[in-house]
Design a protein around this motif. Structure first.
Motif, PDB file in Angstrom:
ATOM      1  N   LEU A 236      29.627  47.023  44.215  1.00 51.99           N
ATOM      2  CA  LEU A 236      30.779  46.314  43.655  1.00 51.99           C
ATOM      3  C   LEU A 236      30.666  46.211  42.137  1.00 51.99           C
ATOM      4  CD1 LEU A 236      31.792  43.187  45.742  1.00 51.99           C
ATOM      5  CD2 LEU A 236      33.080  45.283  45.320  1.00 51.99           C
ATOM      6  N   LYS A 237      29.473  45.903  41.666  1.00 51.03           N
ATOM      7  CA  LYS A 237      29.259  45.773  40.223  1.00 51.03           C
ATOM      8  C   LYS A 237      29.471  47.117  39.536  1.00 51.03           C
ATOM      9  CE  LYS A 237      25.544  44.481  37.027  1.00 51.03           C
ATOM     10  NZ  LYS A 237      26.381  44.426  35.836  1.00 51.03           N
ATOM     11  N   LEU A 238      28.965  48.162  40.178  1.00 49.20           N
ATOM     12  CA  LEU A 238      29.038  49.512  39.615  1.00 49.20           C
ATOM     13  C   LEU A 238      30.489  49.972  39.422  1.00 49.20           C
ATOM     14  CD1 LEU A 238      27.229  52.064  39.006  1.00 49.20           C
ATOM     15  CD2 LEU A 238      27.693  52.762  41.356  1.00 49.20           C
ATOM     16  N   LEU A 239      31.353  49.623  40.353  1.00 45.09           N
ATOM     17  CA  LEU A 239      32.735  50.121  40.312  1.00 45.09           C
ATOM     18  C   LEU A 239      33.577  49.420  39.242  1.00 45.09           C
ATOM     19  CD1 LEU A 239      33.461  50.547  44.121  1.00 45.09           C
ATOM     20  CD2 LEU A 239      32.982  52.333  42.444  1.00 45.09           C
ATOM     21  N   LYS A 240      33.109  48.263  38.762  1.00 46.94           N
ATOM     22  CA  LYS A 240      33.823  47.497  37.740  1.00 46.94           C
ATOM     23  C   LYS A 240      35.319  47.339  38.047  1.00 46.94           C
ATOM     24  CE  LYS A 240      30.867  48.659  33.761  1.00 46.94           C
ATOM     25  NZ  LYS A 240      30.276  49.971  34.118  1.00 46.94           N
ATOM     26  N   ALA A 241      35.593  46.897  39.248  1.00 48.53           N
ATOM     27  CA  ALA A 241      36.986  46.660  39.624  1.00 48.53           C
ATOM     28  C   ALA A 241      37.468  45.370  38.968  1.00 48.53           C
ATOM     29  CB  ALA A 241      37.100  46.569  41.137  1.00 48.53           C
ATOM     30  N   CYS A 242      38.784  45.183  38.888  1.00 48.17           N
ATOM     31  CA  CYS A 242      39.309  43.969  38.276  1.00 48.17           C
ATOM     32  C   CYS A 242      39.823  43.001  39.334  1.00 48.17           C
ATOM     33  CB  CYS A 242      40.435  44.317  37.291  1.00 48.17           C
ATOM     34  SG  CYS A 242      41.872  45.050  38.073  1.00 48.17           S
ATOM     35  N   GLU A 243      39.858  43.477  40.586  1.00 46.49           N
ATOM     36  CA  GLU A 243      40.510  42.670  41.617  1.00 46.49           C
ATOM     37  C   GLU A 243      39.870  42.915  42.979  1.00 46.49           C
ATOM     38  OE1 GLU A 243      45.060  42.511  41.819  1.00 46.49           O
ATOM     39  OE2 GLU A 243      44.546  43.757  43.538  1.00 46.49           O
ATOM     40  N   LEU A 244      39.790  41.841  43.761  1.00 46.96           N
ATOM     41  CA  LEU A 244      39.256  41.928  45.115  1.00 46.96           C
ATOM     42  C   LEU A 244      40.329  41.421  46.061  1.00 46.96           C
ATOM     43  CD1 LEU A 244      36.325  42.598  46.131  1.00 46.96           C
ATOM     44  CD2 LEU A 244      35.963  40.136  46.261  1.00 46.96           C
ATOM     45  N   LYS A 245      40.744  42.243  47.019  1.00 46.58           N
ATOM     46  CA  LYS A 245      41.755  41.776  47.983  1.00 46.58           C
ATOM     47  C   LYS A 245      41.071  41.434  49.297  1.00 46.58           C
ATOM     48  CE  LYS A 245      46.039  43.274  47.718  1.00 46.58           C
ATOM     49  NZ  LYS A 245      47.239  44.144  47.656  1.00 46.58           N
ATOM     50  N   ILE A 246      41.123  40.160  49.648  1.00 47.70           N
ATOM     51  CA  ILE A 246      40.444  39.701  50.863  1.00 47.70           C
ATOM     52  C   ILE A 246      41.321  40.025  52.061  1.00 47.70           C
ATOM     53  CG2 ILE A 246      39.370  37.729  52.017  1.00 47.70           C
ATOM     54  CD1 ILE A 246      39.156  36.416  49.234  1.00 47.70           C
ATOM     55  N   ASP A 247      40.749  40.709  53.036  1.00 50.02           N
ATOM     56  CA  ASP A 247      41.528  41.216  54.156  1.00 50.02           C
ATOM     57  C   ASP A 247      42.189  40.102  54.965  1.00 50.02           C
ATOM     58  OD1 ASP A 247      42.031  43.921  55.526  1.00 50.02           O
ATOM     59  OD2 ASP A 247      41.653  42.544  57.193  1.00 50.02           O
ATOM     60  N   ARG A 248      43.345  40.450  55.501  1.00 53.58           N
ATOM     61  CA  ARG A 248      44.117  39.498  56.303  1.00 53.58           C
ATOM     62  C   ARG A 248      43.321  38.936  57.484  1.00 53.58           C
ATOM     63  NH1 ARG A 248      47.988  40.342  60.553  1.00 53.58           N
ATOM     64  NH2 ARG A 248      47.699  42.573  60.281  1.00 53.58           N
ATOM     65  N   ALA A 249      42.378  39.720  58.001  1.00 53.83           N
ATOM     66  CA  ALA A 249      41.554  39.252  59.121  1.00 53.83           C
ATOM     67  C   ALA A 249      40.882  37.914  58.790  1.00 53.83           C
ATOM     68  CB  ALA A 249      40.505  40.305  59.462  1.00 53.83           C
ATOM     69  N   PHE A 250      40.543  37.692  57.517  1.00 56.75           N
ATOM     70  CA  PHE A 250      39.899  36.438  57.111  1.00 56.75           C
ATOM     71  C   PHE A 250      40.917  35.374  56.727  1.00 56.75           C
ATOM     72  CE2 PHE A 250      36.869  39.823  56.261  1.00 56.75           C
ATOM     73  CZ  PHE A 250      35.804  39.381  57.026  1.00 56.75           C
ATOM     74  N   ILE A 251      42.027  35.820  56.168  1.00 52.05           N
ATOM     75  CA  ILE A 251      43.027  34.873  55.674  1.00 52.05           C
ATOM     76  C   ILE A 251      43.755  34.198  56.848  1.00 52.05           C
ATOM     77  CG2 ILE A 251      45.097  34.658  54.233  1.00 52.05           C
ATOM     78  CD1 ILE A 251      42.380  35.401  52.796  1.00 52.05           C
ATOM     79  N   LYS A 252      43.898  34.967  57.933  1.00 50.00           N
ATOM     80  CA  LYS A 252      44.635  34.519  59.122  1.00 50.00           C
ATOM     81  C   LYS A 252      44.206  33.117  59.569  1.00 50.00           C
ATOM     82  CE  LYS A 252      43.936  37.405  62.447  1.00 50.00           C
ATOM     83  NZ  LYS A 252      43.483  36.984  63.755  1.00 50.00           N
ATOM     84  N   ASP A 253      42.896  32.873  59.681  1.00 47.77           N
ATOM     85  CA  ASP A 253      42.411  31.593  60.213  1.00 47.77           C
ATOM     86  C   ASP A 253      41.699  30.750  59.180  1.00 47.77           C
ATOM     87  OD1 ASP A 253      43.376  32.147  62.790  1.00 47.77           O
ATOM     88  OD2 ASP A 253      41.646  33.445  63.173  1.00 47.77           O
TER      89      ASP A 253
END
Ligand code: C2E
Ligand code: MG
Ligand code: MG
Ligand code: MG
Length: 278
Positions: free
Chosen positions: A185-202
């Motif tokens: 994750l650190k290596l890719l230097k992304a600016c955003e993380l999208k948390i999957d709906r599977a976790f958001i659901k509950d």
């Protein structure tokens, strides 16, 4: 491209050549026709800031004559994403230019799949499109699913770093469903993380799930990334996501994916505050 796919999914290529189910052939035929006859389209799902419900962007989602749940896995598995992906990018850039001309500068997120990232011409293609529409790279965020971002392939890391240099934001999609390491994750230097709906659901019902979401938000914040909660459907999810520091959200509670013209109307209002939420 074929080599790359073989490395990733040896058994599927095997079955692709010898034993393709009829249903798959039917889908492949329809998508190829869509491609040739200009029926590949993108629609837009707004992303909102969770504190204010301000629209801060949108995700471009592919649509064709086959329902997306059937079409997309087949397109990806059977090497069609190379051509379809180029069409999706072209459409997304086209609409982003229209948005700019209407005075809206929100970034547009485009899903990019592994076959595209593994294509050595991909960066050049993106550069050409930016030039063609005279757009800056920072108008775009490219979403890469966590499972694909974690593939151990130097070529992908290099492609991602070149995209970043062009100003394009990188987002890790469906986070929590793959197995990327924190160093990756650190290596890719992304600016955003999208948390999957599977976790958001509950997230408002299951304290363990909430703990996982909080962990994801904390990891993102350590790496200076924003977090987006995917698939928010109920207003009870909002205060709890705010509390753990999740910055943005996307989901049917705010808006389903809509056609370009409707997205422009939403942008004119600027906010997507659900009824009964402060
Ligand atoms: P994704 O990138 O995680 O996209 C989010 C999916 O969740 C979309 O489904 C969206 O319509 C759906 N969604 C959004 N809010 C809600 C909600 O509140 N509840 C529920 N149940 N669903 C919600 P869609 O458009 O069917 O796309 C599914 C997946 O297919 C995407 O997941 C993405 O991985 C892939 N995909 C879609 N369009 C493209 C594309 O243009 N290129 C590539 N490479 N992949 C695409
Ligand atoms: Mg996505
Ligand atoms: Mg996603
Ligand atoms: Mg998802």
């Amino acid at each position: 491209q074929r080599e790359a796919l073989k490395r990733k999914r040896p058994f599927l290529i095997f079955s692709a050549e010898l034993d393709v189910p009829n249903k798959v052939i039917e889908i492949l035929t329809k998508v190829k026709d869509d491609l040739n006859e200009g029926r590949i389209e993108v629609i837009f799902q707004p992303k909102v800031e969770l504190q204010t419900f301000k629209i801060v962007g949108a995700e471009a989602l592919m649509r064709c004559s086959v329902p997306p749940a059937d079409a997309i896995p087949v397109i990806v598995e059977y090497s069609l994403m190379y051509d379809v992906g180029r069409k999706i990018l072209e459409k997304s850039f086209y609409y982003t230019k229209l948005l700019e001309e209407k005075g809206f500068g929100v970034p547009i997120s485009v899903n990019i799949s592994y076959v595209q990232l593994a294509d050595r011409q991909f960066v050049r293609f993106v550069k050409k499109l930016l030039k063609k529409f005279s757009l800056e790279g920072n108008r775009f965020i490219f979403e890469i699913t966590e499972s694909e971002a974690s593939l151990d392939d130097e070529c992908i890391v290099e492609t991602i770093s070149q995209l970043r240099k062009m100003g394009i934001g990188i987002s890790i999609d469906d986070f929590g469903m793959g197995y990327s390491s924190l160093s990756r994750l650190k290596l890719l230097k992304a600016c955003e993380l999208k948390i999957d709906r599977a976790f958001i659901k509950d997230v408002d019902k299951d304290p363990e799930i909430l703990g996982i979401v909080k962990f994801a938000v904390d990891v993102a914040s350590l790496l200076s990334m924003r977090t987006v909660a995917e698939g928010i459907e109920r207003k009870d999810q909002v205060p709890i996501l705010r509390r753990v520091g999740c910055s943005e959200g996307q989901g049917f509670l705010f808006s389903p994916p809509v056609e370009f013209r409707e997205f422009v109307e939403l942008l004119k209002k600027g906010y997507l505050r659900p009824k009964g939420v402060k």
